[in-house]
Scaffold this active site. Structure first.
Site, PDB file in Angstrom:
ATOM      1  N   ASP A 158       0.766  -1.241   0.000  1.00  0.00           N
ATOM      2  CA  ASP A 158       0.000   0.000   0.000  1.00  0.00           C
ATOM      3  C   ASP A 158       0.797   1.291   0.000  1.00  0.00           C
ATOM      4  O   ASP A 158       0.435   2.232  -0.700  1.00  0.00           O
ATOM      5  CB  ASP A 158      -0.992  -0.004   1.180  1.00  0.00           C
ATOM      6  CG  ASP A 158      -1.967   1.159   1.116  1.00  0.00           C
ATOM      7  OD1 ASP A 158      -2.477   1.441   0.024  1.00  0.00           O
ATOM      8  OD2 ASP A 158      -2.219   1.776   2.151  1.00  0.00           O
ATOM      9  N   CYS A 218     -21.924  -1.467  -8.889  1.00  0.00           N
ATOM     10  CA  CYS A 218     -20.975  -0.598  -8.185  1.00  0.00           C
ATOM     11  C   CYS A 218     -21.090   0.838  -8.676  1.00  0.00           C
ATOM     12  O   CYS A 218     -20.990   1.783  -7.881  1.00  0.00           O
ATOM     13  CB  CYS A 218     -19.555  -1.118  -8.332  1.00  0.00           C
ATOM     14  SG  CYS A 218     -18.928  -1.218 -10.030  1.00  0.00           S
ATOM     15  N   CYS A 222     -22.566   4.384  -6.072  1.00  0.00           N
ATOM     16  CA  CYS A 222     -21.688   5.455  -5.597  1.00  0.00           C
ATOM     17  C   CYS A 222     -22.496   6.684  -5.191  1.00  0.00           C
ATOM     18  O   CYS A 222     -23.232   7.247  -6.007  1.00  0.00           O
ATOM     19  CB  CYS A 222     -20.680   5.824  -6.676  1.00  0.00           C
ATOM     20  SG  CYS A 222     -19.521   7.108  -6.136  1.00  0.00           S
TER      21      CYS A 222
END
Length: 379
Positions: A158, A218, A222
């Site tokens: 990350d 998806c 949002c």
């Protein structure tokens, strides 16, 4: 973790070496699964022109917002060998954090703060990196035993200039869905990713195949319309970016879209149909939610000072954003709540030392004052 040296002592074109590397990869996957990684694959460390072009186009459009480090180190991010020229392979790994409860269950409880599933347990940076370092040491120790000298490794999760999601897809962990996150047939949308770059030239796994089909769940979910097109995310409108990465005031036209989300957002992940195959049984115990973070009252969170914030979020990734940004988020949620009772916690923050917090309190106060009558709210 790094181990110096490059793998130059063996001719990789020789059949016996290829056979040894295949056996090594099989044992490596078993070792990884024993450390808690539920997803494993290998990708080439060489550059990919299409992948690099997509990154460049995204950055050129400014969709990274204020995340300047993505542009500053784009030359490292474009390919693994751009970051480490000696790398030959990328070992891509995933740990499941599949939730035990519906991540959307608090959508109708505006006085409660919604924290993204991944942040309700221990800091994944620490958990994943510890396992990666263990696995990397195992690789370095095993190399000489298999006639593979001077094995080099570097581990990432990350925080480095690594295109984790495209590499995970290239290694076969899943594919990048229309929300741009990795989707796995076995683990749905709930994977923490980590990588080990190595000088060993392992045979790459088969890449993941896009299985989104015509689904737009998806995109439709949002709350801030952060997807200008499928497979393309404008971070400047994403709730996760706004509540975690964005340091200043959130633009006025996006504040209502935050709802009661105070750290991150699960909406585009939670609605993915592939999650029906994800089993919480694979979730590492450290990632299980802490009771105090599953449904925290905004009234309590708004009273946090720096010491209280640090105590509450010790060992949590939330600690990284600091008290001021977190309380800012809670003020937006308070303003969106319509709960006049929260005015008692909002008003003291009008005089907060941080001007962004004070401005958020002004906004929350104005929103609460313009809410329906108390009778309507209590009905």
């Amino acid at each position: 973790m790094t181990s110096p040296g490059s793998y130059t002592s063996v001719d990789h074109s020789l059949g016996p070496v290829k056979g040894e590397l295949r056996a090594f990869a099989t044992d490596l996957e078993a070792e990884a699964r024993g450390l808690g990684f539920c997803a494993f694959g290998i990708a080439s460390a060489a550059g990919d022109d299409d992948r690099a072009a997509r990154l460049d186009a995204w950055l050129a459009a400014g969709m990274h917002g204020t995340m300047g480090w993505m542009e500053e180190r784009a030359h490292h991010r474009r390919s693994p060998q751009g970051l480490w020229p000696e790398a030959r392979s990328v070992i891509a790994l995933g740990m499941s954090y599949a939730p035990t409860a519906d991540p959307l269950r608090l959508a109708g409880e505006p006085e409660i703060g919604r924290i993204s599933t991944y942040a309700q347990g221990a800091d994944y940076h620490d958990v994943v990196k510890k396992a990666l370092k263990h696995l990397a040491r195992w690789i370095v120790e095993q190399g000489p035993k298999r006639g593979l000298e001077d094995v080099g490794v570097k581990v990432f999760t990350d925080t480095a200039p690594v295109m984790e999601k495209p590499l995970a897809a290239a290694a076969g962990l899943g594919w990048q869905g229309k929300h741009t996150n990795v989707v796995s047939r076995e683990h749905g949308s709930w994977l923490f990713l980590g990588e080990i770059y190595t000088t060993l030239a392992f045979e790459p796994s088969a890449a993941g195949r896009d299985s989104c089909g015509s689904c737009t769940a998806c995109q439709d979910a949002c709350p801030t319309n952060a997807f200008p097109a499928p497979y393309r995310l404008d971070a400047r409108r994403c709730v996760s970016y706004l509540t975690i990465e964005h340091k200043g005031p959130v633009p006025d036209d996006l504040r209502e879209g935050l709802g009661n989300r105070i750290y991150g957002c699960d909406d585009c992940l939670a609605v993915c149909p592939w999650n029906k195959f994800a089993e919480a049984a694979h979730t590492i115990k450290a990632f299980l939610p802490r009771a105090e973070l599953t449904a925290p009252d905004l009234a309590d969170l708004l009273t946090l000072d720096d010491a209280g914030f640090r105590a509450l979020f010790s060992g949590s990734p939330i600690k990284r954003i600091g008290r001021n940004r977190f309380v800012r988020n809670c003020l937006y949620a308070a303003g969106n709540s319509g709960r006049i009772a929260l005015m008692a916690q909002v008003e003291p923050l009008l005089r907060d030392d941080d001007p962004v917090v004070a401005e958020a309190a002004e906004w929350a106060k104005a929103k609460l004052k313009s809410s329906p009558s108390l009778a309507d709210r209590e009905a």
